[in-house]
Write a protein that holds these residues in place. Structure first.
Motif, mmCIF file in Angstrom:
data_model
loop_
_atom_site.group_PDB
_atom_site.id
_atom_site.type_symbol
_atom_site.label_atom_id
_atom_site.label_comp_id
_atom_site.label_asym_id
_atom_site.label_seq_id
_atom_site.Cartn_x
_atom_site.Cartn_y
_atom_site.Cartn_z
ATOM 1 N N ARG A 206 0.734 -1.133 0.148
ATOM 2 C CA ARG A 206 0.116 -0.175 0.055
ATOM 3 C C ARG A 206 0.843 1.375 -0.022
ATOM 4 N NH1 ARG A 206 -2.149 2.181 4.703
ATOM 5 N NH2 ARG A 206 -0.160 1.416 5.468
ATOM 6 N N LEU B 252 2.361 1.706 -3.252
ATOM 7 C CA LEU B 252 1.569 2.213 -4.291
ATOM 8 C C LEU B 252 1.119 3.580 -4.197
ATOM 9 C CD1 LEU B 252 -0.944 -0.869 -4.693
ATOM 10 C CD2 LEU B 252 0.364 0.004 -6.673
ATOM 11 N N LYS B 253 0.761 3.958 -2.794
ATOM 12 C CA LYS B 253 0.620 5.549 -2.511
ATOM 13 C C LYS B 253 1.574 6.448 -2.849
ATOM 14 C CE LYS B 253 -1.784 6.888 0.984
ATOM 15 N NZ LYS B 253 -2.099 7.270 2.464
ATOM 16 N N ALA C 167 1.399 6.935 -6.654
ATOM 17 C CA ALA C 167 0.540 7.844 -7.104
ATOM 18 C C ALA C 167 0.530 9.134 -6.685
ATOM 19 C CB ALA C 167 -1.007 7.200 -6.211
ATOM 20 N N LEU D 224 -6.028 10.317 -1.129
ATOM 21 C CA LEU D 224 -4.634 9.585 -1.124
ATOM 22 C C LEU D 224 -3.577 10.214 -0.683
ATOM 23 C CD1 LEU D 224 -5.482 7.894 -4.509
ATOM 24 C CD2 LEU D 224 -4.752 6.712 -2.295
ATOM 25 N N THR E 177 -6.745 -4.556 -10.370
ATOM 26 C CA THR E 177 -7.249 -3.519 -9.339
ATOM 27 C C THR E 177 -8.666 -3.827 -8.638
ATOM 28 O OG1 THR E 177 -8.666 -2.143 -10.912
ATOM 29 C CG2 THR E 177 -6.247 -1.645 -10.902
ATOM 30 N N ALA F 185 -1.861 -6.533 -5.090
ATOM 31 C CA ALA F 185 -1.068 -5.399 -5.290
ATOM 32 C C ALA F 185 0.401 -5.666 -5.811
ATOM 33 C CB ALA F 185 -0.658 -4.889 -3.679
ATOM 34 N N ILE G 46 -6.863 2.126 -10.960
ATOM 35 C CA ILE G 46 -5.797 2.180 -9.840
ATOM 36 C C ILE G 46 -6.024 3.120 -8.819
ATOM 37 C CG2 ILE G 46 -3.436 2.619 -9.996
ATOM 38 C CD1 ILE G 46 -3.229 2.352 -12.913
ATOM 39 N N ILE H 124 -6.074 1.665 -4.765
ATOM 40 C CA ILE H 124 -5.254 2.071 -3.841
ATOM 41 C C ILE H 124 -5.852 2.793 -2.562
ATOM 42 C CG2 ILE H 124 -3.122 3.934 -3.189
ATOM 43 C CD1 ILE H 124 -2.390 3.533 -6.103
ATOM 44 N N ASP I 82 -5.991 1.354 1.214
ATOM 45 C CA ASP I 82 -5.448 2.159 2.316
ATOM 46 C C ASP I 82 -6.551 2.441 3.195
ATOM 47 O OD1 ASP I 82 -3.673 3.942 3.573
ATOM 48 O OD2 ASP I 82 -4.768 5.732 2.625
#
Length: 386
Positions: A12, A15-16, A19, A72, A307, A333, A371, A375, A379
């Motif tokens: 996570r 991915l954050k 992003a 996010l 996703t 993920a 996507i 995420i 989260d």
């Protein structure tokens, strides 16, 4: 924290970071058309925009993607991005009757006046995102969404349940536009007390349980005749793992909202079957399509099913408390990250082939909403476990 949950939390974080530090800055500075308005449909693998016709289903996805950017953790001008997309969307895509056209040219000219059911679903979904993200635009967003909803009910209502794609009706009917209508209705239900949102969500859920989901296999079919029977031939046998995950996620939400254990049970069965039969272990990704006997129909693997695998897994973990779903979330993920390893950070690949190579092509903007929402769900659920 269990090992599986810890793995999911670590992924996570990656991915954050991707992003907020790469994807959002790139798709705003380069992906937005700051000269003509709206967003480009594609960025090439060097990060340059590819101009061309722009579909009516892509811009609302971009609007929604930026509407959740603040959630996010992106500190860039996400409100400006939402306003930028919305103003162009309403001026270039909205027809005089209040519905949204399917295609415009690079200069905003109409190329196809058709108002597809799928595109109206994304219009209402994006407007829910706008209403939540920009309170000053909430009343306007609701009024437009209500107009779309009521026109669909007036013009496209199926005599049994659900909607025709067009007026007059043409076959095949499809479950997929209904899935996005369902998603839009659930989104509005969380922010607005108009009972019509919930009523339409209930109708689509009942249609899915009665007609879309095959009673024998438990899979959800894609194509139907005008009476909601499976379409003839191979077309009526197609079941997509990505949509099993996506419908599963939505039906879990609805089952919780409506207190319907039958929906929860059906959703978990779809999710479990998609994971056990629709994931290629060699590549670690969900494939495109099975048939109703679970045989492989299309062994390619697009980005978006990965996703939906994540979203289904984290909600199943939250609802059931079963650790296996955190393993699934972490695996999903990892699979998604495979698509995000591009020379220019913030882009993605879309088509992963059976020979473990990717199709070399520009990154499609249409994937961003998938996507970003995956995420966000990852989260949200991990944060709730803390």
């Amino acid at each position: 924290m269990t090992n599986a949950l810890a793995d999911a939390a670590r992924l996570r974080d990656r991915l954050k970071t991707w992003a907020t530090e790469a994807a959002y800055p790139l798709w705003w500075t380069v992906g937005a058309d700051h000269e003509k308005g709206g967003f480009f449909e594609k960025l090439d693998l060097e990060g340059a925009p590819v101009d061309g016709p722009r579909r009516g289903r892509v811009l609302p996805r971009q609007i929604f993607s930026f509407a959740i950017a603040g959630d996010l953790g992106w500190t860039g001008p996400w409100r400006e991005a939402v306003e930028h997309g919305l103003s162009f969307y309403l001026s270039a895509y909205r027809r005089p009757d209040g519905l949204f056209r399917t295609l415009i040219g690079p200069n905003g000219e109409s190329l196809d006046e058709t108002a597809e059911l799928y595109d109206q679903a994304f219009a209402m979904f994006a407007l829910a995102g706008v209403a939540k993200a920009l309170p000053a635009r909430a009343a306007e967003a609701k009024a437009i969404a209500v107009e779309v909803r009521e026109k669909l009910i007036t013009e496209r209502k199926h005599p049994v349940a659900g909607f025709h794609q067009s007026n007059p009706p043409t076959a095949p009917l499809q479950s997929n536009p209904h899935m996005h209508l369902f998603e839009a209705m659930l989104a509005w239900t969380t922010i607005d007390d108009d009972p019509a949102w919930r009523a339409l969500a209930d109708e689509i859920a009942e249609l899915a349980l009665a007609k879309f989901i095959d009673g024998k296999s438990g899979q959800l079919r894609e194509f139907f005749d005008l009476d909601w029977n499976a379409a003839p031939g191979v077309e009526g046998r197609i079941c997509e793992p990505g949509h099993q995950f996506e419908w599963g996620w939505l039906l879990l939400r609805w089952g919780k909202l409506a207190g319907r254990l039958d929906a929860t049970k059906a959703a978990l069965r779809m999710i479990d079957d998609a994971e056990s039969k629709g994931v290629d272990l060699a590549r670690g990704v969900a494939i495109n399509a099975l048939l109703d006997d679970f045989s492989i129909h299309d062994n390619g693997a697009r980005l978006w099913p990965q996703t939906e695998r994540i979203k289904a897994a984290v909600l199943a973990a939250e609802i059931t408390g079963e650790a296996k779903y955190w393993d699934m979330a972490a695996a999903g993920a990892e699979g998604l990250l495979t698509y995000l390893r591009t020379p220019v950070p913030g882009l993605w690949r879309d088509k992963y082939q059976p020979d473990e190579t990717f199709v070399e092509e520009p990154a499609p903007a249409s994937s961003f909403y998938h996507i970003a929402l995956a995420i966000l769900e990852l989260d949200r659920t991990i944060s709730a476990q803390a």
